[in-house]
Design a protein around this motif. Sequence first.
Motif, short mmCIF file in Angstrom:
data_model
loop_
_atom_site.label_atom_id
_atom_site.label_comp_id
_atom_site.label_asym_id
_atom_site.label_seq_id
_atom_site.Cartn_x
_atom_site.Cartn_y
_atom_site.Cartn_z
N UNK A 59 -1.82 0.30 -3.89
CA UNK A 59 -1.69 -0.36 -5.18
C UNK A 59 -0.38 -1.15 -5.19
N UNK A 60 -0.49 -2.46 -5.03
CA UNK A 60 0.66 -3.35 -4.87
C UNK A 60 0.93 -4.07 -6.19
N UNK A 61 2.14 -3.92 -6.74
CA UNK A 61 2.42 -4.50 -8.06
C UNK A 61 3.92 -4.60 -8.29
N UNK B 57 5.26 -0.35 -5.34
CA UNK B 57 5.89 -1.25 -6.31
C UNK B 57 7.01 -2.08 -5.69
N UNK B 58 7.10 -3.32 -6.08
CA UNK B 58 8.24 -4.16 -5.69
C UNK B 58 8.94 -4.59 -6.98
N UNK B 59 10.24 -4.76 -6.92
CA UNK B 59 10.99 -5.07 -8.13
C UNK B 59 10.99 -6.56 -8.48
N UNK C 217 8.63 -6.89 2.29
CA UNK C 217 8.85 -5.56 2.87
C UNK C 217 7.87 -4.54 2.31
N UNK C 218 7.63 -4.60 1.00
CA UNK C 218 6.72 -3.64 0.36
C UNK C 218 5.28 -3.90 0.80
N UNK C 219 4.89 -5.16 0.89
CA UNK C 219 3.53 -5.50 1.34
C UNK C 219 3.31 -5.04 2.78
#
Length: 320
Positions: free
Chosen positions: A166-168, A197-199, A206-208
């Motif tokens: 869950x990417x958001x 989560x990315x800020x 990096x998060x993806x």
Amino acid sequence: MKKVLAVLLCIAMLAGFAACGTKTESNENKTYKVGVVQLVQHEALDQATKGFQDALKAALGDKVTIEVKNASNDSNACSTIVNGFVSSNVDLIMANATPALQAAAQATTTIPILGTSVTEYGVALDIQDFNGTVGGNISGTSDLAPLDKQVEMLLELFPDAKNVGLLYCSAEPNSKYQIDEVEKFLKAKGVNAARYPFSDSNDIAAVTTSAAASSDVIYIPTDNTAASSTGVIDGICRPKKVPVVAGEEGICKGCGVATLSISYYELGKKTGEMAAKVLKGEEDISTMAIAYDENYQKKYNAEICKELGITPPSDYVAIG
């Protein structure tokens, strides 16, 4: 004496008719100023703004002047733009996306505000036990497509998926709301859901990368930061053969394989129609319920599906 009274009564009636005629002429000739604050440029929000402008111009023609300003994904810029609209005494503010709505709500309690591309108004405006009507000087339209049906679509396409990432953006409250719901629906289906989560846009790559390394499928909700970074997401997920299911068509067009999405243009049109009624005094914004577009569709990205070897069912429509 009676003749004098009769004459005076006639004069009063004529004056009344003249006043009515002046009032009607004034209403007919009235012009309106509308300010539009859009959080960021990406396809979904652009389409919502266009739909709004088209509907309002269709209803009011050259009697309305619409000024559109873009905040370049900066909530502080939203506040600056809205305060400028308030200072210039616009007749109505259209706030496109949640941070734009929040800025407008903080800037004025008297100028009518209509939001669009806002997922959940209770979350956006911190309203407990939200009943569908904001009240005061705020109403608008929601871009929420049924989240349970989005999960059903994801599992229809990928029935063997065990791990869904869950990417958001954690800074967007409506994205978190959607992720909470989707996670709940996935777990009820026995599917593991992990949050990534990315800020902001600086750490999205990096998060993806982390999400793509650990997920069978990635889900992205209606998220403005993700929508502005689809090229980055696609450049990571597609080479790794990790499909992305998106909450709206613009993200799907940029990096996804499929979406259950509304038309943001139609959503903007609905908002514009609401604006025309408010400006003409036909409806009271304080009693206007939040409106939804119920005409959502299953759509797919033909290019990415072909590259990943995915054949959607026949009821999916290719994104144009």
